[in-house]
Design a protein around this motif. Structure first.
Motif, mmCIF file in Angstrom:
data_model
loop_
_atom_site.group_PDB
_atom_site.id
_atom_site.type_symbol
_atom_site.label_atom_id
_atom_site.label_comp_id
_atom_site.label_asym_id
_atom_site.label_seq_id
_atom_site.Cartn_x
_atom_site.Cartn_y
_atom_site.Cartn_z
ATOM 1 N N GLU A 42 0.826 -1.196 0.000
ATOM 2 C CA GLU A 42 0.000 0.000 0.000
ATOM 3 C C GLU A 42 0.870 1.259 0.000
ATOM 4 O O GLU A 42 1.874 1.318 0.702
ATOM 5 C CB GLU A 42 -0.869 -0.029 1.266
ATOM 6 N N LEU A 43 0.468 2.246 -0.775
ATOM 7 C CA LEU A 43 1.120 3.552 -0.777
ATOM 8 C C LEU A 43 0.356 4.425 0.207
ATOM 9 O O LEU A 43 -0.802 4.762 -0.017
ATOM 10 C CB LEU A 43 1.107 4.167 -2.177
ATOM 11 N N LEU A 44 1.004 4.787 1.321
ATOM 12 C CA LEU A 44 0.352 5.599 2.336
ATOM 13 C C LEU A 44 0.460 7.088 2.011
ATOM 14 O O LEU A 44 -0.515 7.822 2.087
ATOM 15 C CB LEU A 44 0.971 5.326 3.716
ATOM 16 N N GLU A 45 1.660 7.540 1.685
ATOM 17 C CA GLU A 45 1.933 8.913 1.266
ATOM 18 C C GLU A 45 2.989 8.844 0.169
ATOM 19 O O GLU A 45 3.358 7.761 -0.259
ATOM 20 C CB GLU A 45 2.427 9.747 2.452
ATOM 21 N N GLN A 48 5.925 6.933 1.809
ATOM 22 C CA GLN A 48 5.614 5.970 2.862
ATOM 23 C C GLN A 48 4.786 4.828 2.283
ATOM 24 O O GLN A 48 3.834 5.055 1.544
ATOM 25 C CB GLN A 48 4.862 6.634 4.011
ATOM 26 N N TYR A 49 5.188 3.618 2.661
ATOM 27 C CA TYR A 49 4.548 2.410 2.147
ATOM 28 C C TYR A 49 4.230 1.475 3.307
ATOM 29 O O TYR A 49 4.800 1.593 4.386
ATOM 30 C CB TYR A 49 5.480 1.682 1.176
ATOM 31 N N ALA A 50 3.341 0.510 3.059
ATOM 32 C CA ALA A 50 3.048 -0.531 4.035
ATOM 33 C C ALA A 50 2.862 -1.845 3.290
ATOM 34 O O ALA A 50 2.181 -1.905 2.267
ATOM 35 C CB ALA A 50 1.799 -0.196 4.837
ATOM 36 N N THR A 52 1.385 -5.567 3.991
ATOM 37 C CA THR A 52 0.543 -6.309 4.924
ATOM 38 C C THR A 52 0.468 -7.756 4.469
ATOM 39 O O THR A 52 0.081 -8.022 3.329
ATOM 40 C CB THR A 52 -0.864 -5.698 5.000
ATOM 41 N N THR A 119 1.781 -6.071 9.529
ATOM 42 C CA THR A 119 1.940 -4.847 8.751
ATOM 43 C C THR A 119 3.336 -4.301 8.982
ATOM 44 O O THR A 119 3.728 -4.049 10.117
ATOM 45 C CB THR A 119 0.890 -3.792 9.150
ATOM 46 N N GLU A 121 5.839 -1.215 7.996
ATOM 47 C CA GLU A 121 5.846 0.139 7.459
ATOM 48 C C GLU A 121 7.235 0.478 6.937
ATOM 49 O O GLU A 121 8.239 0.157 7.570
ATOM 50 C CB GLU A 121 5.418 1.135 8.525
#
Length: 161
Positions: A42-45, A48-50, A52, A119, A121
């Motif tokens: 996932e692209l958070l910003e 920043q990635y996550a 899971t 998860t 980060e």
């Protein structure tokens, strides 16, 4: 299966050895990797990635997360101590190893295990020396006077000749 020869890429590029290795390993490992455990990226910003992973049934003591030479490795080792008699056994309790290639300057910042989801980060922090910077063009204090003095010098040089 079609094979791709990456030898010309190694021959004609300098400093891209890791890229060629990544392509080579991706092409050869496509058929050998299993889909277990399933995961999301996932692209958070912007930086920043996550990641899971669904690791149902694993405790945090049974999971191992390591980063070495730009590769994030997540291992799950579960000792099966189950004497139950199943009519259907659909929950996988097997050990696993999942690897993710990280780009330059990507660092793991945190890992959480909640509700069967691990998860991890990540953040990409580019050093100040590598960030683009603007270079200002210096201009003389009095640009008009500079032009006049240059013209006068040329005229005086022509008169002297």
């Amino acid at each position: 299966m079609n094979t791709v020869d990456l030898t010309p890429l190694y021959r004609s590029s300098i400093g891209f050895d890791r890229l060629a290795s990544l392509l080579d390993s991706a092409l050869t490992s496509q058929t050998t990797t299993s889909g277990y455990p399933p995961y999301n990226i996932e692209l958070l910003e912007d930086n920043q990635y996550a990641i899971t992973l669904a690791v149902a049934g694993f405790d945090k003591e049974e999971l191992d997360i390591q980063v070495e030479k730009g590769v994030l490795t997540i291992r799950g080792n579960r000792a099966i101590k189950d004497d139950a008699k199943y009519l259907h056994h659909g929950i996988a309790n097997r050990s696993f190893e999942r690897k993710f290639n990280l780009a330059d300057y990507v660092e793991v910042t945190n890992a959480d295990l909640a509700n069967g989801l691990l998860t991890i980060e990540l953040v990409k922090e580019i050093p100040e020396a590598m960030k683009p910077k603007s270079i200002t063009i210096n201009q003389p204090v009095n640009a008009i006077e500079h032009k006049k003095s240059t013209k006068q010098k040329v005229i005086e040089d022509d008169k002297a000749a």
